[in-house]
Design an enzyme around this catalytic site. Structure first.
Site, mmCIF file in Angstrom:
data_model
loop_
_atom_site.group_PDB
_atom_site.id
_atom_site.type_symbol
_atom_site.label_atom_id
_atom_site.label_comp_id
_atom_site.label_asym_id
_atom_site.label_seq_id
_atom_site.Cartn_x
_atom_site.Cartn_y
_atom_site.Cartn_z
ATOM 1 N N SER B 12 -18.805 -24.537 -5.875
ATOM 2 C CA SER B 12 -18.157 -24.674 -7.352
ATOM 3 C C SER B 12 -17.361 -23.351 -7.540
ATOM 4 O O SER B 12 -16.338 -23.580 -8.368
ATOM 5 C CB SER B 12 -19.323 -24.738 -8.287
ATOM 6 O OG SER B 12 -20.121 -25.836 -7.780
ATOM 7 N N ARG B 34 -19.673 -18.210 -14.649
ATOM 8 C CA ARG B 34 -20.771 -18.934 -14.737
ATOM 9 C C ARG B 34 -20.527 -19.924 -16.017
ATOM 10 O O ARG B 34 -21.119 -20.814 -15.982
ATOM 11 C CB ARG B 34 -21.847 -17.935 -14.712
ATOM 12 C CG ARG B 34 -23.439 -18.866 -14.717
ATOM 13 C CD ARG B 34 -24.394 -17.971 -14.224
ATOM 14 N NE ARG B 34 -24.395 -17.559 -12.802
ATOM 15 C CZ ARG B 34 -24.828 -18.391 -11.882
ATOM 16 N NH1 ARG B 34 -25.216 -19.535 -12.081
ATOM 17 N NH2 ARG B 34 -24.725 -17.997 -10.621
ATOM 18 N N HIS B 37 -18.713 -22.622 -14.985
ATOM 19 C CA HIS B 37 -19.462 -23.468 -14.111
ATOM 20 C C HIS B 37 -20.518 -24.474 -14.894
ATOM 21 O O HIS B 37 -20.749 -25.404 -14.477
ATOM 22 C CB HIS B 37 -20.286 -22.500 -12.989
ATOM 23 C CG HIS B 37 -21.389 -23.127 -12.197
ATOM 24 N ND1 HIS B 37 -22.538 -23.220 -12.336
ATOM 25 C CD2 HIS B 37 -21.021 -23.943 -10.994
ATOM 26 C CE1 HIS B 37 -23.324 -23.863 -11.420
ATOM 27 N NE2 HIS B 37 -22.376 -24.267 -10.757
#
Lengths: 203, 203
Positions: B12, B34, B37
Site C-alpha cells: 500500500s 499513513r 493509507h
C-alpha cells in the site's frame, strides 16, 4: 462560534445539501449526506451504492432487535449504542477474542477471517459492517455463496489500496442487500456514519 | 488475494509513494502517507501542515512517557495502545466522565469544552488529539494563550462544515507545535493515523 451540537449538525446538513452537485432523493439522501458529514468528502455521493433494498432491510433488522458485527473496535466505539439498545440491538466485534486469536494463529490466516466466520455462525447477527479488512468481506461473500449466512444487510466499506476495491465488487455480486463505497475509499468512520444514519432514520 | 497484513501495508505504501504527485521528504513522509493509507484520499498531501517541530516534539513526549488526550472514543479505540504502553504512554478521553457530564450541563456548554479544560489541568497530558470538536480546539487555543497549558504537540484535525476550518486556523496561531489538516477534512481516523505514525517512527 456555534456550540450547540444539534444546530451545528442541522447547519452542516444544509450546507451539504446546497453544495451537492446532484439531487439525492428518498432514504438514500440522509445516509449519503451523513457519510459526507463525517468525511467532508463529496466524492461519496458518486461512489456510494445501495442495493437490494439495503436501507429498509437494515432498518428492519435493527428495529426487530439484532446483532451487528463490525470488524474494528473503532466502528464499535463510534456507533450510537444507546439508540441501538432501544430496539434491543447491539454491535460487537470478536477479532480480539481469545479463541479467534488462537484459531487464526493455528490456521495461519487473519483474525479478520476467523472473526467473520464466527460471526456468521451466530444466527442473530443480521448486519455486517466491514470498514477495514478486505479479507473479511471476501470471506463473507464466500459464506453467503455457500448459504452459510444470509444477512439482512452488508455494509462493505473497507478502505485501502490492496484488495479493498475488489472485495467491494465481490460483495455486490453476492446478492445480499448491501451498501458499498466503490473504489478505494471508505473506512471505520464511513461504516459508523452508515449504521448511525440507519438508526436515526427509524421513527 | 494477499492476506498478510504486513505485506499489504508495505505494498500500500509503495502504491501511495508512486501515485503521490510530489515528493515528500523527511519525517513528514511516513506521517502523510499513513494519513493517505487511512483515507485513500491524496488531498491530505496538500492540506496537512506540520509546524514547530511537531513530529520530533510529539515523538519525544511519547518516548518519555506521557498522556495523550483525545476527544472521541473512536480515536482511543484506534490508537496502538500496546505500542504506546512500551514507552509508559497512554491515551485517554474524559468526555463521558460523570463530572464532565455534570459540569457541562450545569454551565450549558459542550462536554468537549469541559473535557479539554480538565485535560489541560493534568500536567502529564502533553499531546492533544482533536478529531471531532472544533469547540475543543478553540478552547485549547484559549488555554494555550492564557498560559494554562503548553502542549508538546496539538493534533488538530476536526472534520466538518461548521467551525472546523476556523478552529484549525486558530490553533495554528497559538504557537504550540501542531499538525493540522487545513479546511474541512479530517476526523477520528486521521487523528489515529497521525498518532500511530508517530509511534511507529520511534526506533
Amino acid at each position: 462560534m456555534l456550540t450547540e451540537p444539534d444546530k451545528i449538525e442541522q447547519l452542516s446538513f444544509e450546507i451539504i445539501t446546497r453544495e451537492l452537485k446532484r439531487d439525492i432523493t428518498g432514504p438514500a439522501a440522509p445516509l449519503v449526506k451523513r457519510i459526507i458529514h463525517t468525511t467532508a468528502d463529496f466524492e461519496y455521493a458518486e461512489i456510494t451504492e445501495i442495493l437490494g433494498g439495503a436501507i429498509e432491510r437494515g432498518m428492519g433488522a435493527i428495529r426487530s432487535g439484532c446483532r451487528i458485527y463490525c470488524d474494528t473496535k473503532m466502528i464499535q466505539a463510534g456507533v450510537n449504542k444507546e439508540r441501538l439498545g432501544r430496539y434491543g440491538s447491539e454491535i460487537y466485534t470478536c477479532v480480539s477474542d481469545d479463541d479467534v486469536i488462537r484459531e487464526a494463529a493455528a490456521r495461519g490466516v487473519t483474525r479478520s477471517i476467523v472473526g467473520i466466520e464466527k460471526a456468521a455462525r451466530d444466527r442473530n447477527t443480521k448486519i455486517f459492517a466491514i470498514g477495514n479488512a478486505p479479507t473479511a468481506l471476501m470471506t463473507l461473500k464466500e459464506l453467503i455463496d455457500k448459504g452459510e449466512t444470509s444477512p439482512e444487510l452488508v455494509i462493505g466499506v473497507p478502505v485501502g489500496f490492496v484488495g479493498a476495491a475488489e472485495s467491494k465488487e465481490a460483495i455486490r455480486d453476492a446478492g445480499a442487500p448491501c451498501i458499498i463505497t466503490r473504489g478505494r475509499k471508505g473506512g471505520s468512520t464511513v461504516a459508523v456514519a452508515i449504521v448511525n444514519a440507519l438508526i436515526y432514520m427509524i421513527k
